[in-house]
Design a protein around this motif. Structure first.
Motif, PDB file in Angstrom:
ATOM      1  N   TYR A   2      10.549  53.878 113.896  1.00 31.07           N
ATOM      2  CA  TYR A   2       9.466  53.035 113.389  1.00 31.07           C
ATOM      3  C   TYR A   2       8.129  53.771 113.311  1.00 31.07           C
ATOM      4  N   GLY A  35       8.928  31.338 107.413  1.00 38.14           N
ATOM      5  CA  GLY A  35       9.322  32.750 107.517  1.00 38.14           C
ATOM      6  C   GLY A  35      10.797  33.013 107.266  1.00 38.14           C
ATOM      7  N   MET A  39      11.849  36.791 106.127  1.00 37.11           N
ATOM      8  CA  MET A  39      12.536  37.599 107.127  1.00 37.11           C
ATOM      9  C   MET A  39      14.003  37.839 106.807  1.00 37.11           C
ATOM     10  N   SER A  40      14.546  37.091 105.856  1.00 41.07           N
ATOM     11  CA  SER A  40      15.951  37.321 105.542  1.00 41.07           C
ATOM     12  C   SER A  40      16.113  38.345 104.412  1.00 41.07           C
ATOM     13  N   ARG A  41      14.998  38.952 103.973  1.00 33.23           N
ATOM     14  CA  ARG A  41      15.114  40.024 102.981  1.00 33.23           C
ATOM     15  C   ARG A  41      15.558  41.303 103.693  1.00 33.23           C
ATOM     16  N   HIS A  42      16.446  42.058 103.054  1.00 38.76           N
ATOM     17  CA  HIS A  42      16.977  43.272 103.692  1.00 38.76           C
ATOM     18  C   HIS A  42      15.890  44.298 103.997  1.00 38.76           C
ATOM     19  N   TYR A  45      11.941  44.562 107.388  1.00 38.04           N
ATOM     20  CA  TYR A  45      11.481  45.387 108.510  1.00 38.04           C
ATOM     21  C   TYR A  45      12.515  46.452 108.836  1.00 38.04           C
ATOM     22  N   ILE A 106      19.923  24.435 112.745  1.00 32.46           N
ATOM     23  CA  ILE A 106      19.173  25.484 113.455  1.00 32.46           C
ATOM     24  C   ILE A 106      18.171  26.154 112.505  1.00 32.46           C
ATOM     25  N   GLN A 110      13.363  25.477 111.069  1.00 30.93           N
ATOM     26  CA  GLN A 110      12.376  26.524 110.815  1.00 30.93           C
ATOM     27  C   GLN A 110      11.908  26.524 109.359  1.00 30.93           C
ATOM     28  N   ILE A 195      21.675  34.437  99.300  1.00 27.74           N
ATOM     29  CA  ILE A 195      22.497  35.653  99.334  1.00 27.74           C
ATOM     30  C   ILE A 195      23.122  35.968  97.970  1.00 27.74           C
TER      31      ILE A 195
ATOM     32  N   LYS B  20       7.621  42.422 113.811  1.00 27.48           N
ATOM     33  CA  LYS B  20       8.959  42.878 114.222  1.00 27.48           C
ATOM     34  C   LYS B  20       9.833  41.677 114.602  1.00 27.48           C
ATOM     35  N   PRO B  21      11.057  41.618 114.088  1.00 23.84           N
ATOM     36  CA  PRO B  21      11.923  40.470 114.430  1.00 23.84           C
ATOM     37  C   PRO B  21      12.340  40.484 115.906  1.00 23.84           C
ATOM     38  N   LEU B  24      15.336  42.636 117.097  1.00 18.16           N
ATOM     39  CA  LEU B  24      15.068  44.068 117.282  1.00 18.16           C
ATOM     40  C   LEU B  24      14.255  44.305 118.556  1.00 18.16           C
ATOM     41  N   ARG B  38      22.519  43.792 113.423  1.00 17.19           N
ATOM     42  CA  ARG B  38      21.535  44.500 112.615  1.00 17.19           C
ATOM     43  C   ARG B  38      21.698  44.065 111.158  1.00 17.19           C
ATOM     44  N   ARG B  40      20.060  41.833 109.500  1.00 14.33           N
ATOM     45  CA  ARG B  40      18.718  41.722 108.920  1.00 14.33           C
ATOM     46  C   ARG B  40      18.561  40.643 107.847  1.00 14.33           C
ATOM     47  N   ASP B  41      19.480  39.767 107.687  1.00 14.03           N
ATOM     48  CA  ASP B  41      19.245  38.739 106.680  1.00 14.03           C
ATOM     49  C   ASP B  41      19.667  37.352 107.154  1.00 14.03           C
ATOM     50  N   GLY B  42      19.843  37.193 108.432  1.00 19.53           N
ATOM     51  CA  GLY B  42      20.197  35.875 108.957  1.00 19.53           C
ATOM     52  C   GLY B  42      21.572  35.431 108.524  1.00 19.53           C
ATOM     53  N   ASN B  43      22.386  36.374 108.116  1.00 19.42           N
ATOM     54  CA  ASN B  43      23.666  35.992 107.535  1.00 19.42           C
ATOM     55  C   ASN B  43      24.818  36.032 108.523  1.00 19.42           C
ATOM     56  N   LEU B  57      17.869  31.707 115.178  1.00 21.41           N
ATOM     57  CA  LEU B  57      18.358  33.049 114.838  1.00 21.41           C
ATOM     58  C   LEU B  57      17.205  33.999 115.123  1.00 21.41           C
ATOM     59  N   CYS B  59      16.710  36.962 114.413  1.00 22.26           N
ATOM     60  CA  CYS B  59      16.298  37.877 113.331  1.00 22.26           C
ATOM     61  C   CYS B  59      15.301  37.202 112.395  1.00 22.26           C
ATOM     62  N   LEU B  60      15.135  35.876 112.522  1.00 26.94           N
ATOM     63  CA  LEU B  60      14.190  35.164 111.657  1.00 26.94           C
ATOM     64  C   LEU B  60      12.888  34.805 112.383  1.00 26.94           C
TER      65      LEU B  60
END
Lengths: 296, 170
Positions: A2, A35, A39-42, A45, A106, A110, A195, B20-21, B24, B38, B40-43, B57, B59-60
């Motif tokens: 990072y 968010g 935050m769910s975009r690849h 971060y 869940i 949010q 997705i 930072k999520p 992580l 890892r 990274r998309d809540g999937n 979650l 990561c969100l």
């Protein structure tokens, strides 16, 4: 891993005045609602391009649900799960179905209504449903220390491809819904708009009729990244039509909508989306027929 | 950004990037052993933690939302008495999540069990979840190791233990 990554400054205004002031001082900052989409975009971060953040979570005005004689007004920071607690008598059936069909509890705790409307790249399920319900949106434009407030039809928030038409200094603060309830509604979604952008299709449909005569016929077909189609001509075409619809009438509606899909999009739409869209419209028509027959 | 919060009943001061999520943060800064995601998309749904007693979650959740928050990971949850309800339910039914998703599914079950207690203890917006909701919520974790019947059996067994406790709050 990072190294060299900037930590964005986070501004947390507590009043509308603070919010206006923050958005004027930091015009490039990102407005942060729930968010879940950001935050769910690849590539969220780590990234080297991090704008400052204006978190909207502490402004009480944006979290209110207000009921007047004529309208239900929902603050843009109200979560999907909070909206579901408003009650079946107040919330339109189509909106309830859409909210319940979106993600799991869940995540719904949010997700915020404002965030779902203002996702920059793709359209989720909520805008289509609000469009079918003819919702109005309160947009505040920050002009220095002053704000200009206007109510606009939700359809004016997007172009035909579903691209958000808000300016940088515009902020969605409230959503207004009338209390007139649809006689029939249908929300159908295949795929996950977060997705499978190339496969997902969503149909929101609300029909108002009186003694088997259609008064309003509101449909919105959403392809997350390519289309936000509201076929107004169908509304006019179906006005005054008797229920149940004949096979020819259903075919005419489906054909007209599919022509609208082809004519309003220059990009090639995947075959699976086209097929799903056609089937969804047909299915909704047949359900409408079934309900009208059962009411006889 | 400096953030004070409570993780597994320990008061911690974190210096992390504001965006930072949480997953992580838990993996990199605190080396939480049960967090193995890892995506990274809540999937994948493999990063569930309890934030202010509600399943989220991780990561969100960005770091700036953690100021003063109470976070419970699976490791912390295992130290609570409520863990035994689910542990016994797994034993009774003979079904349990696979090691890969054990922590996340257990915390999702816990969030559902909390609604059972809340709905019985007075007026609340949380209604006791129906079968469809239970299967759907647990399905937030995409691991297919439990089928719908097993999920419902585990939930019913754990709910029975939880009711016997007559717990009013966490």
């Amino acid at each position: 891993m990072y190294e060299g990554i900037r930590s964005p400054a986070v501004h947390m205004p507590k009043t509308m005045n603070d919010l206006v002031s923050a958005s004027t001082r930091f015009p490039n900052a990102t407005f942060w609602a729930g968010g879940t989409f950001i935050m769910s975009r690849h590539d969220y971060y780590p990234t080297r391009e991090s704008n400052d953040i204006i978190s909207l979570g502490e402004v009480p005005e944006l979290k209110r649900i207000n009921r007047t004689d004529r309208y239900l007004e929902i603050g843009s920071m109200v979560t999907f799960e909070q909206m579901l607690t408003v009650g079946k008598q107040v919330l339109p059936g189509l909106l309830q179905t859409t909210l319940e069909g979106t993600a799991t509890k869940i995540i719904r705790k949010q997700m915020t209504i404002g965030g779902a409307i203002c996702t920059p790249q793709s359209r989720l399920s909520l805008p289509g449903t609000l469009s079918a319900l003819q919702a109005e949106i309160e947009v505040k434009t920050c002009l220095g220390q002053k704000t200009e407030t206007r109510w606009i039809d939700i359809n004016r928030l997007y172009d035909r491809h579903g691209t958000l038409q808000l300016k940088k200094n515009d902020l969605v603060t409230r959503i207004r819904l009338g209390f007139e309830r649809e006689n029939f509604s249908s929300f159908i979604c295949a795929g996950n708009p977060m997705i499978n952008l190339e496969e997902t299709v969503m149909l929101s449909f609300a029909c108002f009729y009186n003694q088997a005569v259609i008064n309003r016929f509101r449909m919105c077909l959403t392809f997350p990244t390519t289309m936000f189609l509201i076929p107004h001509e169908i509304d006019m075409m179906m006005h005054g039509t008797m229920l149940p619809l004949s096979t020819q009438q259903i075919d005419r509606v489906v054909r007209s909508i599919m022509e609208g899909v082809f004519s309003s999009n220059e990009h090639e739409i995947p075959a699976i989306q086209l097929e799903r869209a056609r089937r969804f419209v047909e299915s909704a028509m047949h359900e409408l027929n079934a309900q009208s027959l059962s009411e006889r | 950004m400096k953030i004070e919060c409570t993780i597994d009943n320990k008061h911690v001061l974190l210096t992390v990037n504001s965006n930072k999520p949480l997953n992580l943060i838990l993996m990199d800064e605190l080396e939480t052993s049960h967090m193995e995601t890892r995506c990274r998309d809540g999937n994948c749904g493999n990063c569930v933690v309890l934030l202010q007693d509600e399943a989220v979650l991780s990561c969100l959740i960005p770091a700036f939302r953690l100021k003063g928050a109470k976070i419970v990971t699976f490791e912390g949850y295992q130290k609570s008495r409520f863990w035994h309800d689910l542990e016994r339910a797994y034993e009774d039914t003979g079904s349990h999540p696979c090691p890969h998703c054990y922590a996340s599914k257990t915390l999702i079950f816990e969030s559902l069990l909390q609604t059972v207690v809340k709905s019985e203890s007075g007026p609340s917006h949380d209604e006791e979840p129906d079968e469809t909701t239970i299967v759907r919520e647990v399905g937030l974790n995409k691991c297919p190791c439990l089928d719908a019947h097993e999920i419902l059996d585990i939930f019913r067994a754990a709910a029975a233990y939880r009711r016997r406790r007559r717990v009013r709050r966490y």
